[in-house]
Scaffold this motif. Structure first.
Motif, PDB file in Angstrom:
ATOM      1  N   THR A  35       0.847  -1.184   0.000  1.00 10.87           N
ATOM      2  CA  THR A  35       0.000   0.000   0.000  1.00 10.87           C
ATOM      3  C   THR A  35       0.884   1.236   0.000  1.00 10.87           C
ATOM      4  OG1 THR A  35      -1.746  -1.140   1.228  1.00 10.87           O
ATOM      5  CG2 THR A  35      -1.819   1.274   1.202  1.00 10.87           C
ATOM      6  N   TRP A  36       0.710   2.089  -1.015  1.00  9.52           N
ATOM      7  CA  TRP A  36       1.477   3.328  -1.138  1.00  9.52           C
ATOM      8  C   TRP A  36       0.552   4.520  -0.947  1.00  9.52           C
ATOM      9  CZ3 TRP A  36       6.794   3.893  -2.160  1.00  9.52           C
ATOM     10  CH2 TRP A  36       7.483   2.697  -2.342  1.00  9.52           C
ATOM     11  N   ARG A  37       1.118   5.639  -0.496  1.00 11.51           N
ATOM     12  CA  ARG A  37       0.309   6.808  -0.156  1.00 11.51           C
ATOM     13  C   ARG A  37       1.101   8.097  -0.409  1.00 11.51           C
ATOM     14  NH1 ARG A  37      -3.980   8.059   3.498  1.00 11.51           N
ATOM     15  NH2 ARG A  37      -3.826  10.185   4.302  1.00 11.51           N
ATOM     16  N   ILE A  38       0.389   9.131  -0.856  1.00 13.91           N
ATOM     17  CA  ILE A  38       0.980  10.472  -0.929  1.00 13.91           C
ATOM     18  C   ILE A  38       0.197  11.406  -0.008  1.00 13.91           C
ATOM     19  CG2 ILE A  38       1.952  10.316  -3.252  1.00 13.91           C
ATOM     20  CD1 ILE A  38      -0.497  11.858  -4.264  1.00 13.91           C
ATOM     21  N   ASP A  39       0.909  12.313   0.622  1.00 15.90           N
ATOM     22  CA  ASP A  39       0.319  13.360   1.451  1.00 15.90           C
ATOM     23  C   ASP A  39       0.903  14.691   1.013  1.00 15.90           C
ATOM     24  OD1 ASP A  39      -1.341  11.943   3.579  1.00 15.90           O
ATOM     25  OD2 ASP A  39       0.567  10.896   3.781  1.00 15.90           O
ATOM     26  N   VAL A  40       0.069  15.729   1.035  1.00 13.87           N
ATOM     27  CA  VAL A  40       0.503  17.061   0.638  1.00 13.87           C
ATOM     28  C   VAL A  40       0.354  17.992   1.833  1.00 13.87           C
ATOM     29  CG1 VAL A  40       0.205  18.944  -1.000  1.00 13.87           C
ATOM     30  CG2 VAL A  40      -0.269  16.602  -1.715  1.00 13.87           C
ATOM     31  N   TYR A  41       1.393  18.755   2.120  1.00 14.98           N
ATOM     32  CA  TYR A  41       1.432  19.687   3.248  1.00 14.98           C
ATOM     33  C   TYR A  41       1.702  21.093   2.728  1.00 14.98           C
ATOM     34  CZ  TYR A  41       2.135  15.375   5.929  1.00 14.98           C
ATOM     35  OH  TYR A  41       1.999  14.117   6.466  1.00 14.98           O
ATOM     36  N   GLN A  48      -5.519   8.872  -3.227  1.00 13.04           N
ATOM     37  CA  GLN A  48      -4.399   9.272  -2.383  1.00 13.04           C
ATOM     38  C   GLN A  48      -3.605   8.077  -1.888  1.00 13.04           C
ATOM     39  OE1 GLN A  48      -5.683  11.610   0.934  1.00 13.04           O
ATOM     40  NE2 GLN A  48      -3.609  12.215   1.551  1.00 13.04           N
ATOM     41  N   ALA A  49      -4.254   6.940  -1.702  1.00 13.54           N
ATOM     42  CA  ALA A  49      -3.589   5.708  -1.261  1.00 13.54           C
ATOM     43  C   ALA A  49      -4.122   4.553  -2.095  1.00 13.54           C
ATOM     44  CB  ALA A  49      -3.843   5.455   0.224  1.00 13.54           C
ATOM     45  N   ARG A  50      -3.256   3.608  -2.397  1.00 13.47           N
ATOM     46  CA  ARG A  50      -3.671   2.480  -3.229  1.00 13.47           C
ATOM     47  C   ARG A  50      -2.891   1.235  -2.821  1.00 13.47           C
ATOM     48  NH1 ARG A  50      -4.137   3.450  -9.494  1.00 13.47           N
ATOM     49  NH2 ARG A  50      -6.197   4.147  -8.777  1.00 13.47           N
ATOM     50  N   THR A  51      -3.628   0.125  -2.767  1.00 14.40           N
ATOM     51  CA  THR A  51      -3.027  -1.179  -2.492  1.00 14.40           C
ATOM     52  C   THR A  51      -2.951  -1.962  -3.787  1.00 14.40           C
ATOM     53  OG1 THR A  51      -3.939  -1.192  -0.239  1.00 14.40           O
ATOM     54  CG2 THR A  51      -3.228  -3.303  -1.156  1.00 14.40           C
ATOM     55  N   VAL A  52      -1.768  -2.487  -4.084  1.00 10.73           N
ATOM     56  CA  VAL A  52      -1.562  -3.250  -5.317  1.00 10.73           C
ATOM     57  C   VAL A  52      -1.137  -4.668  -4.967  1.00 10.73           C
ATOM     58  CG1 VAL A  52      -0.992  -1.238  -6.713  1.00 10.73           C
ATOM     59  CG2 VAL A  52       0.823  -2.408  -5.462  1.00 10.73           C
ATOM     60  N   ALA A  53      -1.448  -5.582  -5.855  1.00 10.94           N
ATOM     61  CA  ALA A  53      -1.125  -6.994  -5.639  1.00 10.94           C
ATOM     62  C   ALA A  53       0.371  -7.233  -5.771  1.00 10.94           C
ATOM     63  CB  ALA A  53      -1.899  -7.849  -6.632  1.00 10.94           C
ATOM     64  N   ALA A  54       0.777  -8.425  -5.367  1.00 11.87           N
ATOM     65  CA  ALA A  54       2.202  -8.760  -5.368  1.00 11.87           C
ATOM     66  C   ALA A  54       2.788  -8.823  -6.767  1.00 11.87           C
ATOM     67  CB  ALA A  54       2.407 -10.095  -4.656  1.00 11.87           C
ATOM     68  N   LEU A 108       5.808  10.868  -0.228  1.00  7.58           N
ATOM     69  CA  LEU A 108       5.438   9.584  -0.819  1.00  7.58           C
ATOM     70  C   LEU A 108       6.120   8.469  -0.037  1.00  7.58           C
ATOM     71  CD1 LEU A 108       4.310   7.761  -3.144  1.00  7.58           C
ATOM     72  CD2 LEU A 108       6.429   8.275  -4.379  1.00  7.58           C
ATOM     73  N   THR A 109       5.348   7.469   0.349  1.00  3.98           N
ATOM     74  CA  THR A 109       5.924   6.337   1.074  1.00  3.98           C
ATOM     75  C   THR A 109       4.999   5.142   1.006  1.00  3.98           C
ATOM     76  OG1 THR A 109       6.958   5.670   3.161  1.00  3.98           O
ATOM     77  CG2 THR A 109       4.888   6.861   3.303  1.00  3.98           C
ATOM     78  N   VAL A 110       5.541   3.978   1.351  1.00  2.00           N
ATOM     79  CA  VAL A 110       4.735   2.769   1.463  1.00  2.00           C
ATOM     80  C   VAL A 110       4.262   2.656   2.907  1.00  2.00           C
ATOM     81  CG1 VAL A 110       6.758   1.317   1.942  1.00  2.00           C
ATOM     82  CG2 VAL A 110       4.674   0.278   1.011  1.00  2.00           C
ATOM     83  N   THR A 111       2.991   2.336   3.107  1.00  7.45           N
ATOM     84  CA  THR A 111       2.423   2.292   4.458  1.00  7.45           C
ATOM     85  C   THR A 111       2.113   0.878   4.925  1.00  7.45           C
ATOM     86  OG1 THR A 111       0.186   2.612   3.571  1.00  7.45           O
ATOM     87  CG2 THR A 111       1.426   4.586   4.194  1.00  7.45           C
TER      88      THR A 111
END
Length: 245
Positions: free
Chosen positions: A96-102, A116-122, A156-159
């Motif tokens: 699961t990857w996510r972006i946040d804007v500040y 804003q966040a998305r989970t992708v398969a292996a 941007l990071t993986v959560t």
């Protein structure tokens, strides 16, 4: 003969000017800032890019990637990020990857829409994310968290992932574009300086200042009101006079 010499001299001079303009134009193009090819690891080290540019970076899964870009009043920024994932054989599960804007005060800004966040398969090869912010305002109450002109940060990071996938290499990119909303979202007042964590000497000169298209509508309304007042006065003055004998 004199006319021929004059034309020949003019053509030669024009050729010299055109040949000199080429290196000057190239030099001017070299002065334009280039999109960064690496990302920062915190707000303080965020890699800066301009709207319309595509920033890239090579990183490891689990890293926090930071970029920054400027946004002005009347703009509605959309931030997009993508991650090219490692080979499916090297991964052990979904991610699961996510972006946040500040904003410049490091307040997280909400997304109007976008993934804003998305989970992708292996076995996925890529993940794409997007976040469209609210329209940047020229002024706001101190207690509000409205988006204001200044620097905006992208993180941007993986959560969520399998622990065995930490450290795998990835390629990431980020870009920002804006839709000009203009006077439809303008408000009275303006900031003294854009919201940015840099010093005053590092402020961008892209801020539009006090001018918005609302001034055009305000001026047109004032003119129409004045004309209506003059017309009404003329009508009532004429109707109130007694007829002369």
């Amino acid at each position: 003969m004199r006319r021929t010499r004059f034309l020949t001299g003019a053509l030669l001079g024009l050729g010299v000017l055109l040949s000199a303009a080429g290196p000057v134009a190239a030099a001017a193009g070299d002065d334009e800032p280039k999109a960064p090819t690496e990302a920062g690891t915190s707000f303080r080290t965020a890699a800066a890019f301009e709207q319309g540019q595509k920033a890239t970076a090579s990183a490891s899964t689990g890293d926090y990637l930071y970029w920054s870009f400027p946004a002005d009043s009347g703009q509605r920024p959309t931030v997009r990020a993508s991650v090219d994932l490692p080979e499916a054989q090297a991964r052990h599960g979904a991610q699961t990857w996510r972006i946040d804007v500040y904003d410049g005060l490091r307040r997280r800004q909400s997304c109007q829409y976008g993934t804003q966040a998305r989970t992708v398969a292996a076995d996925a090869a890529r993940v794409d994310l997007a976040c469209t912010l609210r329209t940047v305002r020229a002024w706001s109450e101190p207690w509000a968290d409205d988006p204001l002109p200044g620097t905006y940060y992208v993180r941007l990071t993986v959560t969520s992932l399998d622990d065995a996938d930490l450290g795998l290499p990835v390629s990431a990119s980020a870009e920002a574009t804006s839709k000009e909303i203009g006077g439809a979202a303008a408000v009275d007042g303006s900031l003294s300086t854009p919201l940015t964590a840099t010093t005053a000497s590092d402020d961008h000169d892209w801020s539009s200042g006090w001018w918005t298209s609302r001034w055009l509508w305000t001026g047109a309304g004032a003119v129409l009101a004045a004309l209506a007042g003059i017309g009404g006065y003329a009508l009532t003055r004429g109707a109130g006079r007694p007829a002369r004998v």
